[in-house]
Design an enzyme around this catalytic site. Structure first.
Site, short mmCIF file in Angstrom:
data_model
loop_
_atom_site.label_atom_id
_atom_site.label_comp_id
_atom_site.label_asym_id
_atom_site.label_seq_id
_atom_site.Cartn_x
_atom_site.Cartn_y
_atom_site.Cartn_z
N GLY A 12 -43.14 17.40 -90.93
CA GLY A 12 -43.40 18.81 -91.23
C GLY A 12 -43.25 19.13 -92.71
O GLY A 12 -42.86 18.28 -93.51
N CYS A 130 -35.46 31.38 -95.46
CA CYS A 130 -35.91 31.09 -96.84
C CYS A 130 -35.77 32.30 -97.78
O CYS A 130 -35.34 32.16 -98.92
CB CYS A 130 -37.34 30.57 -96.84
SG CYS A 130 -38.42 31.31 -95.62
N HIS A 243 -41.97 31.95 -102.50
CA HIS A 243 -41.71 33.32 -102.07
C HIS A 243 -41.28 34.15 -103.29
O HIS A 243 -40.51 33.67 -104.13
CB HIS A 243 -40.54 33.38 -101.08
CG HIS A 243 -40.86 32.88 -99.70
ND1 HIS A 243 -42.08 32.39 -99.31
CD2 HIS A 243 -40.06 32.84 -98.60
CE1 HIS A 243 -42.03 32.06 -98.03
NE2 HIS A 243 -40.83 32.30 -97.58
N1 LIG Z 1 -41.09 26.54 -94.18
C1 LIG Z 1 -40.05 27.21 -94.66
O1 LIG Z 1 -40.10 27.84 -95.75
C2 LIG Z 1 -38.78 27.24 -93.89
C3 LIG Z 1 -37.68 27.81 -94.49
C4 LIG Z 1 -36.48 27.86 -93.80
C5 LIG Z 1 -36.44 27.32 -92.55
N2 LIG Z 1 -37.52 26.76 -91.98
C6 LIG Z 1 -37.39 26.20 -90.63
O2 LIG Z 1 -37.56 24.78 -90.66
C7 LIG Z 1 -38.13 24.34 -89.43
C8 LIG Z 1 -39.38 23.52 -89.70
O3 LIG Z 1 -40.32 24.28 -90.43
P1 LIG Z 1 -41.60 23.62 -91.10
O4 LIG Z 1 -42.14 24.67 -92.00
O5 LIG Z 1 -41.31 22.28 -91.65
O6 LIG Z 1 -42.56 23.44 -89.81
P2 LIG Z 1 -43.80 22.45 -89.61
O7 LIG Z 1 -44.43 22.11 -90.90
O8 LIG Z 1 -44.64 23.08 -88.56
O9 LIG Z 1 -43.14 21.11 -89.02
C9 LIG Z 1 -42.47 21.07 -87.77
C10 LIG Z 1 -41.81 19.71 -87.59
O10 LIG Z 1 -41.01 19.75 -86.38
C11 LIG Z 1 -41.42 18.68 -85.53
N3 LIG Z 1 -41.29 19.11 -84.14
C12 LIG Z 1 -41.73 20.25 -83.58
N4 LIG Z 1 -41.40 20.28 -82.25
C13 LIG Z 1 -40.76 19.11 -82.00
C14 LIG Z 1 -40.20 18.53 -80.83
N5 LIG Z 1 -40.23 19.14 -79.64
N6 LIG Z 1 -39.61 17.32 -80.93
C15 LIG Z 1 -39.59 16.67 -82.11
N7 LIG Z 1 -40.11 17.16 -83.26
C16 LIG Z 1 -40.68 18.37 -83.19
C17 LIG Z 1 -42.87 18.43 -85.90
O11 LIG Z 1 -43.24 17.14 -85.48
P3 LIG Z 1 -44.80 16.81 -85.11
O12 LIG Z 1 -45.50 16.64 -86.44
O13 LIG Z 1 -44.66 15.56 -84.34
O14 LIG Z 1 -45.32 17.96 -84.34
C18 LIG Z 1 -42.80 18.56 -87.42
O15 LIG Z 1 -42.26 17.39 -87.98
C19 LIG Z 1 -38.34 25.61 -88.61
O16 LIG Z 1 -37.21 25.82 -87.81
C20 LIG Z 1 -38.42 26.70 -89.65
O17 LIG Z 1 -38.07 27.96 -89.15
C21 LIG Z 1 -38.70 26.69 -92.62
#
Ligand SMILES: NC(=O)c1ccc[n+]([C@@H]2O[C@H](COP(=O)([O-])OP(=O)(O)OC[C@H]3O[C@@H](n4cnc5c(N)ncnc54)[C@H](OP(=O)(O)O)[C@@H]3O)[C@@H](O)[C@H]2O)c1
Length: 340
Positions: A12, A130, A243
């Site tokens: 991700g 974030c 952001h």
């Molecule tokens: N983006 C931000 O600015 C930010 C900031 C603070 C917090 N967060 C938090 O960080 C987390 C990830 O965000 P992201 O932006 O990186 O999302 P993302 O790009 O959509 O990536 C999601 C990741 O989680 C994995 N995943 C999802 N469901 C899964 C499952 N059931 N079992 C195993 N792996 C699973 C996915 O694997 P696959 O590729 O195999 O689907 C992928 O590696 C979220 O909780 C989000 O709220 C994000």
């Protein structure tokens, strides 16, 4: 001797950035495992000059691993974080699942690094939202000097804050505006995001605010000071990464804008870029890939007795998620696990 580290969600946006930052900051890693869902089994991800293959989180055994950096969303976290924690592996979680749990510390190391010591009740440490992370880095040194009573914040949040799907939707919709043959209707967002702004992030709460706005209120209180009043308007904008926030603070003691600028210049994690001329401030595209939270446009708010306005910009995938998680890992290492 270094640490045995797991990165869950390694395919991700945040997971990939965690791997980059662990390598960039030369975190003492002895062994690393990269996990994702079964559908990504064997997908290659980079860690420094190495290429690693992802394993299936569902079948991974956390026994003997020191810490696991989770970035997989709340649903999967609910299933797997307790398993990792029960196996003795400390979870540093990016989802919102544990942020408001009184038995789980919510940590931004520049602000409340010592809170990490409370990890042992559940073997879990939470990372903030974030938009909260970058804001509290700026609020803390001003609060220490002049005691902040109230914060009014409006955010301009990039689409990477909602994961890979958000970035794809902005990219595909932008192309479809130029080439209307393929229509890309809103899916991840409630309205078109390309060439638009949307004043709605996460679900609506009973009082008309949204969950992202509520998170900024609750998390600022937990991390900085429960007495600070916060009111937020969170807006999604068609920016890929970074952001921005327009922040207004009201303080108990008078704080002159020049002193505020000096305080912020000295504060950890902050870079002040504040020239009153064309381009003398930082915008989201300039902060991408950087560790700092950038502060610009510092000025007195003349409509109240003790008020200041400023502009705050940071890479949401870094300070808003991956960097903060790695900084927590560093504190956990230095204060608790003491290897490396
Ligand atoms: N983006 C931000 O600015 C930010 C900031 C603070 C917090 N967060 C938090 O960080 C987390 C990830 O965000 P992201 O932006 O990186 O999302 P993302 O790009 O959509 O990536 C999601 C990741 O989680 C994995 N995943 C999802 N469901 C899964 C499952 N059931 N079992 C195993 N792996 C699973 C996915 O694997 P696959 O590729 O195999 O689907 C992928 O590696 C979220 O909780 C989000 O709220 C994000």
């Amino acid at each position: 001797m270094g640490y045995k580290v797991v990165v869950a969600g390694a395919t991700g946006n945040v997971g990939r950035e965690m791997l980059n930052i662990l390598a960039e900051r030369e975190f003492p890693v002895d062994e690393i495992a990269v996990l994702a869902s079964r559908r990504s089994l064997g997908t290659e991800v980079s860690f420094g000059d190495k290429t690693l293959k992802t394993q299936d989180l569902a079948t991974f055994d956390f026994t003997g691993w020191d810490m696991a950096l989770f970035a997989i969303g709340s649903d999967a976290t609910k299933e797997y974080a307790p398993k990792a924690a029960a196996a003795g592996c400390v979870v540093i979680d990016n989802s919102s699942l544990y942020r408001y749990d009184p038995d789980v510390p919510l940590v931004v190391p520049e602000v409340n690094a010592d809170a990490v010591l409370g990890y042992s009740k559940k073997n879990i440490i939470a990372n903030p939202n974030c938009s909260t992370a970058q804001m509290v880095v700026a609020l803390k040194p001003l609060h220490d000097r002049a005691k902040i009573k109230r914060v009014v914040v409006s955010t301009y949040q990039s689409v990477s804050g909602s994961g890979k799907e958000g970035m794809d939707e902005l990219w595909d919709q932008t192309k479809s505006v130029y080439n209307p043959v393929t229509e890309v209707p809103p899916k991840k967002y409630p309205k078109q995001i390309a060439f638009n702004v949307i004043p709605h992030i996460d679900v609506f709460m009973e009082d008309g605010s949204t969950k992202d706005e509520w998170k900024m209120v609750a998390e600022t209180k937990k991390i900085v000071d429960p007495s600070i009043k916060v009111t937020a308007t969170c807006v999604r904008v068609p920016v890929f990464v970074g952001h921005a926030e327009a922040i207004n603070i009201e303080t108990e003691d008078f704080l002159d804008e020049d002193e505020a600028r000096d305080i912020l210049r000295e504060a950890p994690g902050i870079m002040v870029v504040d020239k009153r001329e064309d381009g003398g401030y930082v915008t989201p595209v300039e902060c991408v890939g950087d560790f700092a939270t950038f502060i610009s446009r510092i000025r007195q708010d003349s409509t109240i007795e003790n008020g200041l306005n400023f502009w705050c910009v940071s890479d949401n995938l870094r300070k808003g998620a991956a960097l903060n998680a790695v900084q927590i890992a560093e504190v956990l290492g230095q204060k608790v696990l003491k290897k490396g």
